[in-house]
Design a protein around this motif. Structure first.
Motif, PDB file in Angstrom:
ATOM      1  N   ILE A 121      40.357  34.362  30.432  1.00  0.00           N
ATOM      2  CA  ILE A 121      40.847  33.036  30.847  1.00  0.00           C
ATOM      3  C   ILE A 121      40.867  32.006  29.717  1.00  0.00           C
ATOM      4  CG2 ILE A 121      40.235  33.253  33.276  1.00  0.00           C
ATOM      5  CD1 ILE A 121      37.701  31.498  32.578  1.00  0.00           C
ATOM      6  N   THR A 122      41.709  31.029  29.930  1.00  0.00           N
ATOM      7  CA  THR A 122      41.611  29.756  29.215  1.00  0.00           C
ATOM      8  C   THR A 122      40.930  28.825  30.215  1.00  0.00           C
ATOM      9  OG1 THR A 122      43.697  30.248  28.103  1.00  0.00           O
ATOM     10  CG2 THR A 122      42.914  27.970  27.991  1.00  0.00           C
ATOM     11  N   PRO A 123      39.694  28.453  29.955  1.00  0.00           N
ATOM     12  CA  PRO A 123      38.867  27.865  31.034  1.00  0.00           C
ATOM     13  C   PRO A 123      39.083  26.370  31.258  1.00  0.00           C
ATOM     14  CG  PRO A 123      37.555  28.154  29.065  1.00  0.00           C
ATOM     15  CD  PRO A 123      38.925  28.654  28.717  1.00  0.00           C
ATOM     16  N   TYR A 124      40.291  26.036  31.739  1.00  0.00           N
ATOM     17  CA  TYR A 124      40.498  24.612  32.043  1.00  0.00           C
ATOM     18  C   TYR A 124      40.635  24.357  33.531  1.00  0.00           C
ATOM     19  CZ  TYR A 124      45.653  25.337  32.134  1.00  0.00           C
ATOM     20  OH  TYR A 124      46.933  25.743  32.405  1.00  0.00           O
ATOM     21  N   ASP A 125      40.522  25.425  34.330  1.00  0.00           N
ATOM     22  CA  ASP A 125      40.554  25.261  35.786  1.00  0.00           C
ATOM     23  C   ASP A 125      39.859  26.495  36.370  1.00  0.00           C
ATOM     24  OD1 ASP A 125      41.120  24.146  38.220  1.00  0.00           O
ATOM     25  OD2 ASP A 125      43.237  23.791  37.761  1.00  0.00           O
ATOM     26  N   ALA A 126      39.640  26.465  37.697  1.00  0.00           N
ATOM     27  CA  ALA A 126      38.862  27.553  38.303  1.00  0.00           C
ATOM     28  C   ALA A 126      39.675  28.843  38.403  1.00  0.00           C
ATOM     29  CB  ALA A 126      38.402  27.114  39.687  1.00  0.00           C
ATOM     30  N   THR A 127      38.948  29.940  38.541  1.00  0.00           N
ATOM     31  CA  THR A 127      39.570  31.260  38.675  1.00  0.00           C
ATOM     32  C   THR A 127      40.429  31.321  39.933  1.00  0.00           C
ATOM     33  OG1 THR A 127      37.373  32.022  38.042  1.00  0.00           O
ATOM     34  CG2 THR A 127      39.031  33.726  38.562  1.00  0.00           C
ATOM     35  N   HIS A 128      41.723  31.650  39.759  1.00  0.00           N
ATOM     36  CA  HIS A 128      42.553  31.801  40.953  1.00  0.00           C
ATOM     37  C   HIS A 128      42.793  33.283  41.224  1.00  0.00           C
ATOM     38  CE1 HIS A 128      46.074  32.563  38.449  1.00  0.00           C
ATOM     39  NE2 HIS A 128      45.993  31.373  37.877  1.00  0.00           N
ATOM     40  N   LEU A 129      43.498  33.561  42.311  1.00  0.00           N
ATOM     41  CA  LEU A 129      43.631  34.960  42.725  1.00  0.00           C
ATOM     42  C   LEU A 129      44.480  35.779  41.766  1.00  0.00           C
ATOM     43  CD1 LEU A 129      43.763  34.528  46.562  1.00  0.00           C
ATOM     44  CD2 LEU A 129      41.920  35.404  45.143  1.00  0.00           C
ATOM     45  N   GLY A 130      45.321  35.102  40.964  1.00  0.00           N
ATOM     46  CA  GLY A 130      46.056  35.826  39.923  1.00  0.00           C
ATOM     47  C   GLY A 130      45.101  36.358  38.864  1.00  0.00           C
ATOM     48  N   HIS A 131      44.203  35.523  38.385  1.00  0.00           N
ATOM     49  CA  HIS A 131      43.212  36.012  37.410  1.00  0.00           C
ATOM     50  C   HIS A 131      42.413  37.149  38.027  1.00  0.00           C
ATOM     51  CE1 HIS A 131      43.115  31.514  36.218  1.00  0.00           C
ATOM     52  NE2 HIS A 131      43.982  32.121  35.451  1.00  0.00           N
ATOM     53  N   ALA A 132      41.998  36.937  39.290  1.00  0.00           N
ATOM     54  CA  ALA A 132      41.161  37.951  39.953  1.00  0.00           C
ATOM     55  C   ALA A 132      41.905  39.278  40.020  1.00  0.00           C
ATOM     56  CB  ALA A 132      40.779  37.468  41.354  1.00  0.00           C
ATOM     57  N   ALA A 133      43.197  39.245  40.375  1.00  0.00           N
ATOM     58  CA  ALA A 133      43.970  40.490  40.499  1.00  0.00           C
ATOM     59  C   ALA A 133      44.035  41.223  39.165  1.00  0.00           C
ATOM     60  CB  ALA A 133      45.380  40.179  40.995  1.00  0.00           C
ATOM     61  N   THR A 134      44.258  40.475  38.089  1.00  0.00           N
ATOM     62  CA  THR A 134      44.332  41.107  36.766  1.00  0.00           C
ATOM     63  C   THR A 134      42.972  41.685  36.374  1.00  0.00           C
ATOM     64  OG1 THR A 134      46.232  39.831  36.047  1.00  0.00           O
ATOM     65  CG2 THR A 134      44.751  40.575  34.318  1.00  0.00           C
ATOM     66  N   MET A 135      41.903  40.964  36.618  1.00  0.00           N
ATOM     67  CA  MET A 135      40.566  41.480  36.267  1.00  0.00           C
ATOM     68  C   MET A 135      40.209  42.706  37.104  1.00  0.00           C
ATOM     69  SD  MET A 135      40.011  39.704  33.814  1.00  0.00           S
ATOM     70  CE  MET A 135      40.925  38.302  33.171  1.00  0.00           C
ATOM     71  N   ILE A 136      40.626  42.712  38.373  1.00  0.00           N
ATOM     72  CA  ILE A 136      40.360  43.875  39.239  1.00  0.00           C
ATOM     73  C   ILE A 136      41.144  45.087  38.731  1.00  0.00           C
ATOM     74  CG2 ILE A 136      40.786  44.815  41.559  1.00  0.00           C
ATOM     75  CD1 ILE A 136      40.072  41.979  42.641  1.00  0.00           C
ATOM     76  N   THR A 137      42.371  44.872  38.288  1.00  0.00           N
ATOM     77  CA  THR A 137      43.176  45.980  37.752  1.00  0.00           C
ATOM     78  C   THR A 137      42.427  46.703  36.631  1.00  0.00           C
ATOM     79  OG1 THR A 137      45.256  44.894  38.295  1.00  0.00           O
ATOM     80  CG2 THR A 137      45.318  46.514  36.514  1.00  0.00           C
ATOM     81  N   PHE A 138      41.930  45.929  35.658  1.00  0.00           N
ATOM     82  CA  PHE A 138      41.289  46.571  34.511  1.00  0.00           C
ATOM     83  C   PHE A 138      39.891  47.061  34.869  1.00  0.00           C
ATOM     84  CE2 PHE A 138      44.894  44.264  32.987  1.00  0.00           C
ATOM     85  CZ  PHE A 138      45.539  45.301  32.320  1.00  0.00           C
ATOM     86  N   ASP A 139      39.302  46.479  35.910  1.00  0.00           N
ATOM     87  CA  ASP A 139      38.041  47.005  36.425  1.00  0.00           C
ATOM     88  C   ASP A 139      38.251  48.425  36.968  1.00  0.00           C
ATOM     89  OD1 ASP A 139      35.234  46.571  37.100  1.00  0.00           O
ATOM     90  OD2 ASP A 139      35.915  46.588  39.198  1.00  0.00           O
ATOM     91  N   LEU A 140      39.399  48.663  37.575  1.00  0.00           N
ATOM     92  CA  LEU A 140      39.675  50.024  38.071  1.00  0.00           C
ATOM     93  C   LEU A 140      39.790  51.003  36.900  1.00  0.00           C
ATOM     94  CD1 LEU A 140      42.320  49.513  40.924  1.00  0.00           C
ATOM     95  CD2 LEU A 140      39.832  49.575  41.110  1.00  0.00           C
ATOM     96  N   VAL A 141      40.459  50.582  35.841  1.00  0.00           N
ATOM     97  CA  VAL A 141      40.575  51.457  34.659  1.00  0.00           C
ATOM     98  C   VAL A 141      39.172  51.799  34.143  1.00  0.00           C
ATOM     99  CG1 VAL A 141      41.444  51.642  32.287  1.00  0.00           C
ATOM    100  CG2 VAL A 141      42.819  50.474  34.038  1.00  0.00           C
ATOM    101  N   ASN A 142      38.342  50.775  34.021  1.00  0.00           N
ATOM    102  CA  ASN A 142      36.960  50.958  33.578  1.00  0.00           C
ATOM    103  C   ASN A 142      36.229  51.969  34.485  1.00  0.00           C
ATOM    104  OD1 ASN A 142      34.382  50.546  32.566  1.00  0.00           O
ATOM    105  ND2 ASN A 142      34.410  48.320  32.763  1.00  0.00           N
ATOM    106  N   ARG A 143      36.369  51.798  35.793  1.00  0.00           N
ATOM    107  CA  ARG A 143      35.680  52.673  36.749  1.00  0.00           C
ATOM    108  C   ARG A 143      36.183  54.112  36.662  1.00  0.00           C
ATOM    109  NH1 ARG A 143      32.882  49.957  40.936  1.00  0.00           N
ATOM    110  NH2 ARG A 143      32.784  47.735  40.468  1.00  0.00           N
ATOM    111  N   LEU A 144      37.488  54.276  36.487  1.00  0.00           N
ATOM    112  CA  LEU A 144      38.039  55.642  36.421  1.00  0.00           C
ATOM    113  C   LEU A 144      37.612  56.335  35.133  1.00  0.00           C
ATOM    114  CD1 LEU A 144      41.592  55.027  37.922  1.00  0.00           C
ATOM    115  CD2 LEU A 144      39.617  56.071  39.036  1.00  0.00           C
ATOM    116  N   TRP A 145      37.563  55.612  34.042  1.00  0.00           N
ATOM    117  CA  TRP A 145      37.078  56.217  32.792  1.00  0.00           C
ATOM    118  C   TRP A 145      35.614  56.642  32.933  1.00  0.00           C
ATOM    119  CZ3 TRP A 145      39.419  52.097  28.962  1.00  0.00           C
ATOM    120  CH2 TRP A 145      40.694  52.527  28.542  1.00  0.00           C
TER     121      TRP A 145
END
Ligand code: 5CA
Ligand code: ZN
Length: 412
Positions: free
Chosen positions: A45-69
């Motif tokens: 993030i560029t931390p000038y506002d709170a985490t929205h669901l778009g950020h969350a979706a992107t972080m969850i995507t790469f969390d899945l990659v991490n989990r599968l590895w």
């Protein structure tokens, strides 16, 4: 800087292989092939506002990659940045009459809480732009010394990267020059600025201005770093010359990831920056990309404050394919809540169809470019059967629960 606190991730029986992922550079799905530890850099993030669901979706995507590895038995070296100095942060701080450092610290702290609540495995290294400035400035000096960067002669002290130094420029995004010019203007670039050798050349170092923070750059003079060199430097420093996955939302395909790759490849003598450039679709609200600048935001922290279970938010975001631009609606959330309740009930059933069979099917569908809609349908079918007393595998409910915890990050 500190990341957030992780949770235990259950280990699963049997064998798994590393996932196949769509790569924007190849324009096709290809197997990830980590050698030794798997390496991943995700643009944070560029931390000038709170985490929205778009950020969350992107972080969850790469969390899945991490989990599968991890499920495939790999060690994962995961790095994420925080763009804790950049124009949007300074503009917001100025607008609200707030100190930019206080703003950045507050929103980063909130992001950590949001990530923890969504059960995102923390990165091994969570790195700010500000703390990376000495390393970034050293890279910029190297580029200047090699004639791959140049100063504008307008007295500003601004330095630009010459994209002509990067022979493969464009290989990641596959855009025409006209398309690049439009996107560059929309996404922080300045194709119209006078004095540049090429309108697409990106800023490497912004000379100090009155009223803006600046850092010592040695022979660069005081200033602050450009955006793309920030991510190139952090990734190269912690992950080596070639990373397995460079990740972020698809709004970063151009110019950010093209330019980061170009910087890195020129600095390393043409080693490919990433084996896979992986991009998550944009989450929208009311027909528009959710973005801080548009203000059409649903915040993770707001939902949490309203008592929404973060696991239902996670299931809602997983119900669409990660690459699809898609809408967040009340119905998406409602479906996530209902699914969570059904899965919890099924996990408490006395028996169900084969747990090993379910695990194999989930591994297969997630390994196929993170096909979460198919995966959720597989788990739904298993739950339906367990709730209607079909199947006699008494160990299956516990294995189902471990499977969705380990691979989808859903704690039942
Ligand atoms: N700090 C830079 C990256 S170095 C940045 O883009 N920050 S951000 O706060 O705008 O976005 C953080 C991450 O969320 C990026 O990976 C970005 O691509 C992603 N992102 C931003 N908006 C959305 C959205 N509406 N849907 C999905 N992902 C998004
Ligand atoms: Zn980035």
């Amino acid at each position: 800087m500190d990341a957030w606190t992780g949770h235990d991730v259950p280990t699963l029986p049997g064998d798994a292989v590393a996932p196949r992922l769509f790569d924007s550079a190849r324009r096709s799905v290809a197997a990830t092939t980590p050698e030794g530890a798997a390496t991943m850099y995700v643009c944070g993030i560029t931390p000038y506002d709170a985490t929205h669901l778009g950020h969350a979706a992107t972080m969850i995507t790469f969390d899945l990659v991490n989990r599968l590895w991890r499920d495939a038995g790999l060690d994962v070296n995961y790095v994420q940045n925080v763009t804790d100095i950049d124009d949007p942060l300074l503009e917001r701080a100025q607008r609200d009459g707030e100190d930019w450092i206080v703003l950045a610290m507050r929103e980063t702290a909130l992001f950590r809480e949001d990530m923890e609540s969504l059960r995102i495995i923390p990165p091994a290294h969570y790195v700010g732009a500000v703390e990376s400035i000495p390393a970034i400035a050293a890279h910029v000096r190297e580029l200047v010394a090699a004639g791959q960067a140049y100063a504008l002669d307008d007295g500003t002290g601004d330095l630009y990267f010459a994209i002509s130094a990067a022979p493969r420029f464009g290989y990641e995004s596959h855009l025409t020059r006209d398309e690049m010019t439009v996107l560059s203007a929309e996404r922080g670039g300045d194709p119209d600025r006078a004095g540049k050798r090429d309108p697409l050349d990106p800023l490497l170092w912004r000379g100090a201005r009155d009223g803006e923070p600046a850092w010592e750059g040695g022979e660069l003079g005081p200033g602050r770093p450009g955006w793309h060199i920030e991510c190139a430097t952090i990734a190269l420093g912690l992950l080596g010359d070639t990373i397995d996955v460079q990740g972020g939302g698809n709004d970063l395909i151009y110019p950010h990831h093209e330019c980061s790759a170009a910087h890195a490849e020129v600095l390393t003598g043409d080693e490919p920056f990433a084996r896979h450039y992986v991009h998550a679709g944009m989450i929208g609200l009311d027909g528009e990309k959710m973005s801080k600048s548009k203000g059409n935001l649903v915040f993770v922290s707001r939902l949490r404050a309203d008592g929404v279970d973060p696991m239902a938010v996670r299931l809602g975001l997983l119900s669409g394919h990660y690459r699809a631009d898609r809408e967040w609606t009340d119905d998406v959330l409602k479906a996530g809540q209902e699914r969570l309740a059904r899965w919890r009930a099924a996990a408490a059933a006395p028996a169900g169809p084969s747990g090993e069979g379910l695990l194999a099917a989930v591994r297969e569908s997630l390994g196929n470019d993170l096909d979460t809609p198919a995966t959720l349908a597989i788990v739904d079918a298993w739950c339906e059967a367990a709730l209607t007393a079909t199947g006699d595998d008494e160990s299956a409910p516990a294995l189902m629960s471990r499977t969705v915890d380990a691979l989808l990050g859903i704690r039942l």
